[in-house]
Design an enzyme around this catalytic site. Structure first.
Site, PDB file in Angstrom:
ATOM      1  N   HIS A 135      10.658  -0.470   7.870  1.00 58.13           N
ATOM      2  CA  HIS A 135      10.516  -0.943   6.491  1.00 58.13           C
ATOM      3  C   HIS A 135      11.760  -0.637   5.642  1.00 58.13           C
ATOM      4  O   HIS A 135      11.948  -1.231   4.584  1.00 58.13           O
ATOM      5  CB  HIS A 135       9.305  -0.302   5.811  1.00 58.13           C
ATOM      6  N   GLY A 189       0.635   5.055   7.913  1.00 52.97           N
ATOM      7  CA  GLY A 189       1.889   5.467   7.307  1.00 52.97           C
ATOM      8  C   GLY A 189       2.178   4.633   6.086  1.00 52.97           C
ATOM      9  O   GLY A 189       1.587   3.558   5.880  1.00 52.97           O
ATOM     10  N   MET A 190       3.081   5.140   5.249  1.00 52.08           N
ATOM     11  CA  MET A 190       3.512   4.410   4.058  1.00 52.08           C
ATOM     12  C   MET A 190       5.008   4.627   3.910  1.00 52.08           C
ATOM     13  O   MET A 190       5.494   5.754   3.880  1.00 52.08           O
ATOM     14  CB  MET A 190       2.731   4.912   2.834  1.00 52.08           C
ATOM     15  N   GLU A 191       5.702   3.496   3.776  1.00 57.50           N
ATOM     16  CA  GLU A 191       7.168   3.500   3.876  1.00 57.50           C
ATOM     17  C   GLU A 191       7.887   3.926   2.600  1.00 57.50           C
ATOM     18  O   GLU A 191       8.878   3.304   2.216  1.00 57.50           O
ATOM     19  CB  GLU A 191       7.617   2.101   4.290  1.00 57.50           C
ATOM     20  N   ASP A 203      -4.845  -6.330  -1.350  1.00 58.99           N
ATOM     21  CA  ASP A 203      -5.091  -5.700  -0.052  1.00 58.99           C
ATOM     22  C   ASP A 203      -5.553  -6.727   0.985  1.00 58.99           C
ATOM     23  O   ASP A 203      -5.353  -6.544   2.181  1.00 58.99           O
ATOM     24  CB  ASP A 203      -6.143  -4.592  -0.166  1.00 58.99           C
ATOM     25  N   TYR A 235       0.643  -8.962   9.847  1.00 59.82           N
ATOM     26  CA  TYR A 235       1.361  -8.033  10.730  1.00 59.82           C
ATOM     27  C   TYR A 235       1.705  -8.693  12.070  1.00 59.82           C
ATOM     28  O   TYR A 235       2.863  -8.782  12.467  1.00 59.82           O
ATOM     29  CB  TYR A 235       0.510  -6.799  11.052  1.00 59.82           C
ATOM     30  N   HIS A 262       7.660   1.912  12.881  1.00 58.68           N
ATOM     31  CA  HIS A 262       7.202   0.929  11.900  1.00 58.68           C
ATOM     32  C   HIS A 262       7.651   1.316  10.479  1.00 58.68           C
ATOM     33  O   HIS A 262       8.277   0.515   9.775  1.00 58.68           O
ATOM     34  CB  HIS A 262       5.677   0.809  11.974  1.00 58.68           C
ATOM     35  N   GLU A 263       7.345   2.538  10.089  1.00 60.83           N
ATOM     36  CA  GLU A 263       7.691   2.945   8.713  1.00 60.83           C
ATOM     37  C   GLU A 263       9.202   2.969   8.516  1.00 60.83           C
ATOM     38  O   GLU A 263       9.709   2.582   7.464  1.00 60.83           O
ATOM     39  CB  GLU A 263       7.061   4.292   8.357  1.00 60.83           C
ATOM     40  N   GLU A 287       5.429  -7.070   6.395  1.00 63.48           N
ATOM     41  CA  GLU A 287       4.720  -6.470   7.531  1.00 63.48           C
ATOM     42  C   GLU A 287       4.987  -7.164   8.868  1.00 63.48           C
ATOM     43  O   GLU A 287       5.049  -6.514   9.900  1.00 63.48           O
ATOM     44  CB  GLU A 287       3.210  -6.404   7.239  1.00 63.48           C
TER      45      GLU A 287
END
Ligand code: BES
Ligand code: ZN
Length: 637
Positions: free
Chosen positions: A327, A297-299, A401, A409, A323-324, A346
């Site tokens: 954020h 996923g990406m928030e 990255d 995390y 999780h998303e 994270e």
């Protein structure tokens, strides 16, 4: 005299505009110095001198050429008034011309590209107009834009329309927008997106469909966000509102399943608001992407981007939504100022994710997930250097990255859980609630958190917690010895059964798996011995139908075991799995396992050849090196 100077000015101006890239050695040196002192090693920008505050985008989506074309208007604020050059990030952008948004006749601005730096792109250096008027950059993206994935209609499930989506985190926004691409800088933005009329456009902004006329879509984002949260998606999308704040967008084929799977989202919002204060972004929508989306996923604010691989049919993988969503507080509201502080995004988010899961699905599920995560954290740390095991990885100038590992995390999450255990839940909840309010819409460093923590939580509780312990968590490798790992009785029961099965006391069909949840199946698969006989593999498969499972996480673990034990009956499923999913977390370990086994190299190569075209460049970048793929010759070395 006057006339002469006027002529001179005109002459110089026309000379400079004729060759806008030509600059003197002096300026170059000044810029080099500017570069040496840049505040974020992953951005060329000098936002300590001039910072961008607002962005207006106007872009055409050209599916045939796979480019975006148009302009970006930037407003900015001068902090150091002696500086007149704005430095932006860019990567493979085709800059056409830059002008000041003022009434002057010759409003063309001088600009040049700096030296290209591998991994970062190119600085775009612009001489600003003296009147501080906004600047307009005409540009287009190029086909290799690292932040965009263009899918042909064949690569979608509807097969009717092509699809485009962006992935800007960590430093890919610069490949489709010329901007200060650092999490230290926040901008508000408006966008006009022009596209042929039969597709939908979604941005990380207010998505108001009533405003789309003849393929022209308007968006506004009134809260200031860092560039890595700017996002676009274009495709044949349908939508269904499932609750007050939540609309799901997906291709028609998955919409219904997604609406069922993510039904708990509104409850998650309510639970998080009760803990950490109001959700400040209005809508919280979910965009279900095609399976090639490289992340879980990406928030993106107001609109999380979600992999379809968590649609399991039983809502058992929806912690990723938690999780998303989390954020929206940790990350989007309070943001890490530099990527080396990624754990502030994270680790906090993973902690909140667990709190949401507990509130919505109960403590049992949260504990099982905690236990699975703890185990993989311990396993993955064995392959990390001591520096990489520190919450703030001290390695400078690495690919951002690399700052996102199980350490940022999960070690981050267990650190916060540990503080909670020391001071008690209610004190910690109150602390975090205030923390989000205090730093709302700010980008902060670990030191800012530690200072705030010391003042508001440690000093009032010195009898039970101290800075020495905090420093061990922050600066030492591994997990502190004073932390008690999460345990759950449900997994102990599984461990006992596995033990009896391995020793032959318990036959496969007698393993009591009645009512096991996804998390129990995952623990079972991970508790099995590394080496299994073909007969054992067959028995497991016949009894539990693992090869046929559609749950992507269970299938992943089973396929990994199948590769490691060369269980050929699962290979057709492996081929199908790797050619239909592009989520790095699920496919990378399978390629790694295949390559660790010389007898399976050919299989790996055949599958990769077949599947590579469908993967995102974030995935191919990593998997090319694993399988030894050479892009130039389009072959495997
Ligand atoms: N922000 C991340 C994804 C990300 C990290 C993109 C680094 C680019 C660079 C997102 O919130 C995330 O953590 N996704 C996880 C979800 C999981 C931990 C529940 C993922 O994609 O697996
Ligand atoms: Zn995250």
């Amino acid at each position: 005299m006057r006339l002469i100077s006027l002529v001179l000015i005109i002459l110089t101006l026309s000379l400079l505009t004729a060759c806008p890239q030509k600059k003197t050695a002096e300026t170059y040196q000044a810029n080099t110095k500017a570069q040496q002192n840049r505040p974020d090693p992953h951005s060329f920008s000098r936002h300590d001198q001039i910072k961008v505050t607002h962005l207006d985008l106007d872009l055409k989506v050209k599916f045939k050429k796979k480019i975006l074309e148009g302009f970006a208007i930037l407003k900015y604020q001068r902090i150091d008034t002696s500086i007149n050059q704005l430095i932006l990030d860019s990567r493979n952008l085709k800059i056409k011309r830059i002008e000041a948004m003022n009434d002057s006749k010759n409003n063309k601005l001088l600009w040049r590209l700096g030296q290209k730096i591998e991994g970062l792109g190119t600085a775009l250096i612009i001489d600003l107009p003296l009147d501080n008027s906004p600047i307009k950059i005409h540009y287009e993206t190029t086909s290799g834009a690292s932040g965009l994935q263009w899918l042909s209609s064949q690569q979608t499930s509807g097969k009717k329309q092509p699809f485009l989506f962006s992935q800007s985190q960590a430093i890919h926004a610069r490949s489709w927008i010329p901007i200060q691409d650092t999490p230290s800088v926040r901008v508000t933005y408006n966008a006009t997106i022009r596209v042929k009329s039969d597709v939908k456009v979604l941005l990380s902004a207010d998505n108001n469909h009533q405003q789309a006329v003849d393929g022209i879509h308007q968006f506004t984002m009134q809260q200031p966000i860092p560039a890595y949260l700017i996002a676009i998606a274009v495709g044949d999308l349908t939508r269904q509102q499932i609750s007050k704040h939540v609309t799901i967008y997906a291709e028609a084929a998955v919409l219904e399943a997604a609406a069922y799977e993510f039904a708990a989202t509104e409850d998650m919002i309510t639970a998080t608001e009760a803990l950490y204060g109001p959700y400040r972004w209005g809508q919280y929508d979910l965009l279900i992407l095609p399976p090639s989306f490289p992340f879980g996923g990406m928030e993106n604010p107001k609109l999380s981007h979600i992999t379809p691989t968590i649609i399991a049919g039983d809502r058992s993988l929806d912690s990723l939504i938690a999780h998303e969503l989390a954020h929206s507080w940790s990350g989007n509201l309070v943001t890490n100022a530099l990527w080396k502080d990624a754990w502030l995004n994270e680790g906090f988010t993973s902690y909140i994710e667990a709190r949401i899961t507990e509130a919505v699905h109960g403590q049992d599920r949260m504990k099982m997930e905690a236990s699975l995560i703890y185990q993989s954290l311990i396993d993955s740390m064995q392959n990390l250097t001591t520096d990489q095991q520190k919450l703030i990885n001290p390695a400078p100038n690495v690919d951002p990255d690399d700052y996102f590992s199980s350490v940022s995390y999960d070690k981050g999450r267990f650190f916060l859980e540990w503080i909670e255990q020391q001071v008690g839940r209610s004190a910690f909840d109150q602390f975090l609630n205030k923390y989000f309010d205090h730093f709302a819409f700010k980008s902060i460093k670990t030191e800012d958190f530690v200072g705030y923590l010391n003042q508001h939580l440690i000093l009032p509780h010195l009898d039970i917690i101290n800075m020495n312990q905090i420093n061990i968590w922050l600066n030492q490798p591994g997990i502190p010895t004073f932390f008690t790992p999460p345990i759950t009785n449900r997994f102990k029961l599984i461990d006992q059964q596995v033990k009896s099965w391995v020793s032959g006391q318990l036959t496969t069909d007698k393993i009591n798996s009645k009512d096991w949840t996804t998390q129990e199946w995952l623990h079972f698969l991970r508790a099995l011995p590394k080496k299994l006989s073909t007969q054992q593999m067959q028995q497991l498969d016949q009894t539990f139908k693992f090869t046929a499972r559609q749950n992507s996480e269970i299938a992943h673990d089973w396929l990994l075991i199948s590769i490691n034990n060369q269980y050929q009956a699962a290979y057709p499923r492996l081929i199908n799995y790797l050619s239909s999913i592009g989520r790095v977390k699920l496919i990378k370990p399978l390629y790694q396992a295949l390559m660790q086994n010389p007898g399976l190299h050919n299989l790996a190569m055949n599958i990769y050849h077949k599947s590579r075209n469908g993967y995102h460049n974030i995935a191919t970048k990593q998997i090319d090196t694993i399988v030894g793929f050479d892009e130039m010759t389009d072959s495997i070395k």
